[in-house]
Design an enzyme around this catalytic site. Sequence first.
Site, PDB file in Angstrom:
ATOM      1  N   ASN A   9       0.869  -1.183   0.000  1.00  0.00           N
ATOM      2  CA  ASN A   9       0.000   0.000   0.000  1.00  0.00           C
ATOM      3  C   ASN A   9       0.901   1.226   0.000  1.00  0.00           C
ATOM      4  O   ASN A   9       1.513   1.544   1.013  1.00  0.00           O
ATOM      5  CB  ASN A   9      -0.886  -0.038   1.256  1.00  0.00           C
ATOM      6  CG  ASN A   9      -1.686   1.243   1.443  1.00  0.00           C
ATOM      7  OD1 ASN A   9      -1.782   2.069   0.542  1.00  0.00           O
ATOM      8  ND2 ASN A   9      -2.265   1.397   2.632  1.00  0.00           N
ATOM      9  N   TRP A  10       0.973   1.893  -1.141  1.00  0.00           N
ATOM     10  CA  TRP A  10       1.899   3.038  -1.271  1.00  0.00           C
ATOM     11  C   TRP A  10       1.360   4.308  -0.635  1.00  0.00           C
ATOM     12  O   TRP A  10       2.061   5.305  -0.571  1.00  0.00           O
ATOM     13  CB  TRP A  10       2.215   3.290  -2.749  1.00  0.00           C
ATOM     14  CG  TRP A  10       3.035   2.216  -3.388  1.00  0.00           C
ATOM     15  CD1 TRP A  10       3.622   1.138  -2.766  1.00  0.00           C
ATOM     16  CD2 TRP A  10       3.379   2.094  -4.784  1.00  0.00           C
ATOM     17  NE1 TRP A  10       4.296   0.370  -3.690  1.00  0.00           N
ATOM     18  CE2 TRP A  10       4.163   0.933  -4.932  1.00  0.00           C
ATOM     19  CE3 TRP A  10       3.083   2.862  -5.910  1.00  0.00           C
ATOM     20  CZ2 TRP A  10       4.665   0.523  -6.169  1.00  0.00           C
ATOM     21  CZ3 TRP A  10       3.576   2.455  -7.141  1.00  0.00           C
ATOM     22  CH2 TRP A  10       4.360   1.298  -7.268  1.00  0.00           C
ATOM     23  N   LYS A  11       0.102   4.302  -0.242  1.00  0.00           N
ATOM     24  CA  LYS A  11      -0.523   5.501   0.349  1.00  0.00           C
ATOM     25  C   LYS A  11      -0.286   6.697  -0.578  1.00  0.00           C
ATOM     26  O   LYS A  11      -0.242   6.519  -1.790  1.00  0.00           O
ATOM     27  CB  LYS A  11       0.009   5.708   1.769  1.00  0.00           C
ATOM     28  CG  LYS A  11      -0.120   4.424   2.609  1.00  0.00           C
ATOM     29  CD  LYS A  11       0.083   4.619   4.072  1.00  0.00           C
ATOM     30  CE  LYS A  11      -0.106   3.289   4.786  1.00  0.00           C
ATOM     31  NZ  LYS A  11      -0.004   3.403   6.229  1.00  0.00           N
ATOM     32  N   HIS A  96      -9.472   1.167   5.077  1.00  0.00           N
ATOM     33  CA  HIS A  96      -8.189   1.356   5.768  1.00  0.00           C
ATOM     34  C   HIS A  96      -8.413   2.295   6.951  1.00  0.00           C
ATOM     35  O   HIS A  96      -9.208   3.231   6.862  1.00  0.00           O
ATOM     36  CB  HIS A  96      -7.156   1.938   4.794  1.00  0.00           C
ATOM     37  CG  HIS A  96      -5.768   1.931   5.360  1.00  0.00           C
ATOM     38  ND1 HIS A  96      -5.357   2.854   6.282  1.00  0.00           N
ATOM     39  CD2 HIS A  96      -4.734   1.088   5.175  1.00  0.00           C
ATOM     40  CE1 HIS A  96      -4.108   2.583   6.636  1.00  0.00           C
ATOM     41  NE2 HIS A  96      -3.707   1.515   5.976  1.00  0.00           N
ATOM     42  N   GLU A  98      -6.782   4.683   8.055  1.00  0.00           N
ATOM     43  CA  GLU A  98      -6.555   6.104   7.754  1.00  0.00           C
ATOM     44  C   GLU A  98      -7.794   6.713   7.107  1.00  0.00           C
ATOM     45  O   GLU A  98      -8.074   7.898   7.296  1.00  0.00           O
ATOM     46  CB  GLU A  98      -5.305   6.261   6.869  1.00  0.00           C
ATOM     47  CG  GLU A  98      -4.042   6.034   7.691  1.00  0.00           C
ATOM     48  CD  GLU A  98      -2.830   5.558   6.903  1.00  0.00           C
ATOM     49  OE1 GLU A  98      -2.832   5.641   5.660  1.00  0.00           O
ATOM     50  OE2 GLU A  98      -1.866   5.089   7.548  1.00  0.00           O
ATOM     51  N   GLU A 168      -5.450  -5.019  10.654  1.00  0.00           N
ATOM     52  CA  GLU A 168      -4.429  -3.988  10.811  1.00  0.00           C
ATOM     53  C   GLU A 168      -4.691  -3.217  12.101  1.00  0.00           C
ATOM     54  O   GLU A 168      -5.424  -2.208  12.083  1.00  0.00           O
ATOM     55  CB  GLU A 168      -4.484  -3.004   9.633  1.00  0.00           C
ATOM     56  CG  GLU A 168      -4.146  -3.615   8.304  1.00  0.00           C
ATOM     57  CD  GLU A 168      -3.521  -2.578   7.379  1.00  0.00           C
ATOM     58  OE1 GLU A 168      -2.411  -2.820   6.906  1.00  0.00           O
ATOM     59  OE2 GLU A 168      -4.140  -1.524   7.175  1.00  0.00           O
ATOM     60  N   GLY A 174       2.489   2.156  10.838  1.00  0.00           N
ATOM     61  CA  GLY A 174       3.440   3.253  10.708  1.00  0.00           C
ATOM     62  C   GLY A 174       4.155   3.608  12.003  1.00  0.00           C
ATOM     63  O   GLY A 174       4.777   4.665  12.096  1.00  0.00           O
ATOM     64  N   SER A 214       3.408  -2.207  10.390  1.00  0.00           N
ATOM     65  CA  SER A 214       4.852  -2.273  10.639  1.00  0.00           C
ATOM     66  C   SER A 214       5.484  -3.607  10.229  1.00  0.00           C
ATOM     67  O   SER A 214       6.396  -4.097  10.889  1.00  0.00           O
ATOM     68  CB  SER A 214       5.174  -1.938  12.100  1.00  0.00           C
ATOM     69  OG  SER A 214       4.784  -0.603  12.395  1.00  0.00           O
ATOM     70  N   GLY A 235       2.886  -1.135   4.272  1.00  0.00           N
ATOM     71  CA  GLY A 235       2.964   0.278   3.911  1.00  0.00           C
ATOM     72  C   GLY A 235       4.396   0.682   3.625  1.00  0.00           C
ATOM     73  O   GLY A 235       4.936   0.431   2.543  1.00  0.00           O
ATOM     74  N   GLY A 236       5.037   1.292   4.609  1.00  0.00           N
ATOM     75  CA  GLY A 236       6.382   1.848   4.446  1.00  0.00           C
ATOM     76  C   GLY A 236       7.384   0.920   3.781  1.00  0.00           C
ATOM     77  O   GLY A 236       8.158   1.345   2.904  1.00  0.00           O
TER      78      GLY A 236
END
Length: 253
Positions: A9-11, A96, A98, A168, A174, A214, A235-236
């Site tokens: 997930n590149w956000k 998600h 967010e 999640e 994150g 994470s 993500g990251g």
Amino acid sequence: MRAPFIVGNWKMHKTVTESLDYVTAFLPQIAEMRDCDIAVAPVFTALASVAAAASGTALQVFAQDVAAEGPSGAFTGEVAAEMLKEAGCRGAIVGHSERRRNYGETDAIVAAKARRALDAGLLPIACLGETLAERESGAALEVVERQLGAIAGALTEADARRIVLAYEPVWAIGTGRAATPDVAQAMHRHIRSIWEAAFGATAAAELRILYGGSVTAENVADFTSLPDVDGALVGGASLSPAGFAQLIRRSRE
Ligand code: PGA
């Protein structure tokens, strides 16, 4: 029986040019990885070009969100499931945390988005997870059960065999503080048992439940080796092609 699934997930990262550079670097690195489903979720503007670049390869392209309405209409800023499908997407992430937290998406909206995605022939990845306060107050199971109930209520038995879920925990996203394998396994088991009660043993046995929060190349195998974890939503650690390819390799070790 459940194919492992790793999703990046590149956000809100990467322009169209950067996304295409990523795909050029990434595709050769995953060319030999045939025992695992692999997807990336770029921003909306990059979806069509990334899907074209990935066409004919094992790399699947997902949107990070989808409209709860469709196939068209007066919904400024929204993108319909049918449009994502036409752009070459295989599916869409919905719910998600967010989106839930920053844009006020309720359980009902998330369920409607999953429904729309399925109707358009997209594979939804529906996200679930409790906040730190909810975990600390002992409400984690109950919160995930409520989120899951809303989604399950919008599905037929056939849909229940297509959707992918992602657990999640919000406190793990994150933060560098991943869930422990015990916490992840317990929640995944719980989710699968709810699915079994709603849709039967076969649907529950087929259901893919990803862990997210994470995940790194260093810890991914701690999760993917668990009996009820079928992959990861990353993500990251998905933002560099070499790093993400390494993470996928490690998830298979
Ligand atoms: P993270 O994000 O891997 O950077 O924690 C996961 C996610 O939000 O899907």
